[in-house]
Design an enzyme around this catalytic site. Structure first.
Site, short mmCIF file in Angstrom:
data_model
loop_
_atom_site.label_atom_id
_atom_site.label_comp_id
_atom_site.label_asym_id
_atom_site.label_seq_id
_atom_site.Cartn_x
_atom_site.Cartn_y
_atom_site.Cartn_z
N ARG A 1 -1.45 22.71 -14.48
CA ARG A 1 -0.59 21.60 -14.90
C ARG A 1 -0.89 21.19 -16.34
NH1 ARG A 1 1.56 16.42 -11.25
NH2 ARG A 1 2.88 15.60 -12.88
N LYS B 1 3.74 11.51 -11.23
CA LYS B 1 2.85 10.64 -12.02
C LYS B 1 3.58 9.34 -12.29
CE LYS B 1 0.10 13.96 -14.68
NZ LYS B 1 -0.21 14.40 -16.05
N ASN C 1 1.00 20.18 -21.14
CA ASN C 1 0.60 19.38 -22.30
C ASN C 1 0.74 20.15 -23.61
OD1 ASN C 1 -0.07 17.03 -20.87
ND2 ASN C 1 -1.99 17.99 -20.22
N LYS D 1 8.76 22.98 -13.93
CA LYS D 1 7.78 21.92 -13.69
C LYS D 1 7.41 21.88 -12.21
CE LYS D 1 6.15 17.34 -14.48
NZ LYS D 1 6.21 16.06 -15.18
N HIS E 1 0.43 13.42 -29.24
CA HIS E 1 -0.05 12.07 -28.90
C HIS E 1 -0.72 11.40 -30.07
CE1 HIS E 1 -0.07 12.77 -24.27
NE2 HIS E 1 1.06 12.23 -24.69
N GLU F 1 11.17 18.68 -24.59
CA GLU F 1 10.48 19.06 -23.34
C GLU F 1 11.18 20.27 -22.69
OE1 GLU F 1 7.62 17.57 -22.58
OE2 GLU F 1 7.71 15.53 -23.39
N ARG G 1 0.81 -1.23 0.00
CA ARG G 1 0.00 0.00 0.00
C ARG G 1 0.84 1.27 0.00
NH1 ARG G 1 -2.92 -3.31 3.44
NH2 ARG G 1 -4.77 -4.11 2.38
N HIS H 1 1.19 18.39 -26.87
CA HIS H 1 0.92 16.97 -26.62
C HIS H 1 -0.39 16.47 -27.22
CE1 HIS H 1 4.38 17.32 -24.04
NE2 HIS H 1 4.30 16.07 -23.65
N GLU I 1 -3.48 18.15 -11.68
CA GLU I 1 -3.82 18.55 -13.06
C GLU I 1 -5.28 18.94 -13.24
OE1 GLU I 1 -1.74 16.37 -16.10
OE2 GLU I 1 -3.22 16.96 -17.60
N HIS J 1 8.57 9.97 -28.29
CA HIS J 1 7.65 10.91 -27.65
C HIS J 1 8.09 12.37 -27.86
CE1 HIS J 1 4.90 12.65 -24.73
NE2 HIS J 1 5.94 13.24 -24.17
N1 NAD Z 1 5.48 10.42 -15.29
C1 NAD Z 1 5.48 11.47 -16.07
O1 NAD Z 1 5.14 12.58 -15.67
C2 NAD Z 1 5.94 11.30 -17.49
C3 NAD Z 1 6.20 12.44 -18.26
C4 NAD Z 1 6.69 12.25 -19.54
C5 NAD Z 1 6.90 10.98 -20.03
N2 NAD Z 1 6.63 9.90 -19.26
C6 NAD Z 1 6.86 8.54 -19.75
O2 NAD Z 1 8.26 8.38 -19.94
C7 NAD Z 1 8.48 7.38 -20.92
C8 NAD Z 1 9.54 7.85 -21.88
O3 NAD Z 1 10.72 8.08 -21.16
P1 NAD Z 1 12.13 8.08 -21.90
O4 NAD Z 1 12.07 8.91 -23.10
O5 NAD Z 1 13.14 8.35 -20.87
O6 NAD Z 1 12.21 6.58 -22.42
P2 NAD Z 1 12.96 5.26 -21.89
O7 NAD Z 1 12.89 5.13 -20.45
O8 NAD Z 1 12.45 4.15 -22.73
O9 NAD Z 1 14.47 5.56 -22.30
C9 NAD Z 1 14.79 5.70 -23.66
C10 NAD Z 1 15.92 4.74 -24.05
O10 NAD Z 1 17.14 5.28 -23.58
C11 NAD Z 1 17.83 4.30 -22.81
N3 NAD Z 1 18.57 5.04 -21.78
C12 NAD Z 1 18.05 5.75 -20.75
N4 NAD Z 1 19.04 6.37 -20.09
C13 NAD Z 1 20.20 6.05 -20.71
C14 NAD Z 1 21.57 6.40 -20.50
N5 NAD Z 1 21.94 7.27 -19.55
N6 NAD Z 1 22.49 5.86 -21.31
C15 NAD Z 1 22.13 5.03 -22.33
N7 NAD Z 1 20.86 4.67 -22.59
C16 NAD Z 1 19.90 5.19 -21.78
C17 NAD Z 1 16.79 3.36 -22.30
O11 NAD Z 1 17.34 2.09 -22.05
C18 NAD Z 1 15.80 3.33 -23.46
O12 NAD Z 1 16.22 2.42 -24.43
C19 NAD Z 1 7.15 7.12 -21.58
O13 NAD Z 1 6.65 5.88 -21.13
C20 NAD Z 1 6.28 8.25 -21.08
O14 NAD Z 1 4.91 7.87 -20.98
C21 NAD Z 1 6.16 10.04 -18.00
ZN ZN Z 2 5.89 14.89 -22.91
#
Ligand code: NAD
Ligand code: ZN
Length: 379
Positions: free
Chosen positions: A249, A152, A253, A235, A260, A194, A130, A256, A245, A274
């Site tokens: 917040r 999030k 977006n 942020k 999206h 971003e 929990r 986005h 949000e 993304h």
């Molecule tokens: N929680 C939130 O507020 C929020 C906001 C934006 C995006 N997201 C989510 O984040 C995700 C995308 O995140 P992302 O772009 O970081 O993708 P990811 O976590 O898939 O990383 C991208 C790639 O880079 C590699 N990688 C990461 N760090 C590395 C490093 N230092 N050296 C070498 N390789 C590395 C990873 O292995 C992966 O293959 C999506 O699922 C999205 O929905 C969440």
């Molecule tokens: Zn984004």
């Protein structure tokens, strides 16, 4: 906006959320302090590091060494890299491994990775017993400026992205800018979308600074820390005002709603990352704002020129290898966006660089005509 700091300085950004407030530590070589910082925050804690295979190759041992030096017991849980791990299967793997590692209520989960690992490990921590606290160690640029801040967490369902999740704030964020040196240039550029977004949505001075300093950010000069800290501050300020949000917040977006739809049309695959979709979406938001008379065309051109300069896609037809579905399918994707409330479209548009606003008076017909035109034109 503060003056750029020296390379060696660690910058602290606090996220002011009352009894759930936490610090984001940003700097080159801040990862080696992970163990000491956790020991100070939570004496006697046990930890488990959740990471992906790629990140593990580069950064798991340094993270473990730092915990060992501080006498903190830890275990490792390694998932496959990529969005596929943000799934029921990924959640099962991580949750069961956390239980097997005997992570209890006062222990800590450490998310070492990009947004995928952060969202997955954060959600597993939120539901384990929990709710167990967690630490974010974001390793992608996107994770350092966006996903690790704000609480999030979640996974995807077969019906769509991020449909299952929880708000669960981390207790600490450690963003080591040197860790980004091993990130692929394409992933770095996608994360940069971003960063540019924060300038575009609320800070014209930051945007001007980015126009001058973007190459140093990409090269890993001291501009990188400043860009990340400024993004996190932006942020954090928005999250502190509107954690759930319901208002401001939503400004995050920007780019986005269009973005999206393009991501979904590309099947959430590496054909369009993304951040690339956000670059494209922001360009369209600017064009659309100009068309509505909110801004002069030169203002849209200025924003788009910067995104183009760093190599982000800014034209619908500029994404190699992608055949977009027709305007009807794109409109369906836009109206499925989670920001649509009871059929009403919500768009984040701009009254200028640094002046984003939430608009609910956008007619679907207007968007359809705009998109039809964009989908037809080659850059
Ligand atoms: N929680 C939130 O507020 C929020 C906001 C934006 C995006 N997201 C989510 O984040 C995700 C995308 O995140 P992302 O772009 O970081 O993708 P990811 O976590 O898939 O990383 C991208 C790639 O880079 C590699 N990688 C990461 N760090 C590395 C490093 N230092 N050296 C070498 N390789 C590395 C990873 O292995 C992966 O293959 C999506 O699922 C999205 O929905 C969440
Ligand atoms: Zn984004």
């Amino acid at each position: 906006m503060t003056a750029p700091l020296k390379h060696s300085d660690t910058i602290t950004v606090d996220v002011a959320l009352g009894d759930r407030a936490y610090d984001i530590m940003i700097g080159r070589e801040v990862l080696p302090s992970l163990g000491a910082r956790i020991a100070a925050l939570r004496p006697g804690t046990r930890t488990a590091i959740v990471t992906d295979r790629t990140v593990a190759k580069h950064w798991l041992e340094p993270a473990e060494a730092s915990l060992a030096a501080a006498g903190i017991p830890t275990s490792r849980i390694i998932v496959e890299e990529g969005e596929g791990s943000k799934s029921y299967a990924g959640l099962t793997q991580v949750s069961e491994a956390l239980i097997a590692a005997k992570i209890e209520r006062n222990d800590l989960v450490i998310a070492l990775g990009g947004g995928v690992v952060g969202d997955l490990a954060g959600f597993a921590a939120a539901i384990l017993r929990r709710g167990v606290d967690f630490v974010q160690v974001p390793t992608s640029l996107l994770a350092q400026v966006d996903s690790s801040v704000g609480g999030k967490t979640g996974i995807n369902s077969p019906q769509g992205k991020n449909l299952l999740g929880a708000f669960h704030q981390p207790v600490l964020v450690i963003a080591d800018t040197a860790v980004l040196d091993t990130l692929s240039p394409r992933q770095f550029r996608a994360g940069y979308a971003e960063v540019a977004k924060y300038g575009v949505l609320g800070d014209e001075a930051f945007f001007s600074w980015l126009e001058k300093n973007h190459s140093d950010i990409f090269k890993g000069g001291s501009a990188r820390e400043h860009a990340i800290a400024t993004s996190c501050r932006a942020k954090a300020a928005i999250v502190a005002r509107d954690e759930r949000e319901t208002g401001d917040r939503m400004l995050l977006n920007l780019g986005h709603t269009f973005g999206h739809a393009f991501e979904a049309a590309a099947g959430f695959s590496d054909r369009l990352l993304h951040g690339e979709a956000v670059g494209l979406g922001m360009s369209l938001a600017f064009e659309f704002s100009a068309r509505r008379g909110f801004i002069p065309q030169q203002e849209a051109d200025r924003a788009i020129a910067h995104l183009t300069a760093v190599g982000l896609p800014t034209h619908v037809r500029a994404v190699p290898g992608l055949n977009w579905p027709g305007v009807d399918s794109m409109m369906d994707l836009i109206s499925q966006d989670k920001k649509v409330k009871r059929g009403q479209l919500t768009f984040i548009l701009v009254r200028g660089i640094g002046q984003a606003l939430v608009t609910r008076d956008v007619e679907a017909a207007e968007v359809r005509a705009f998109l039809a035109e964009k989908l037809a034109v080659r850059p």
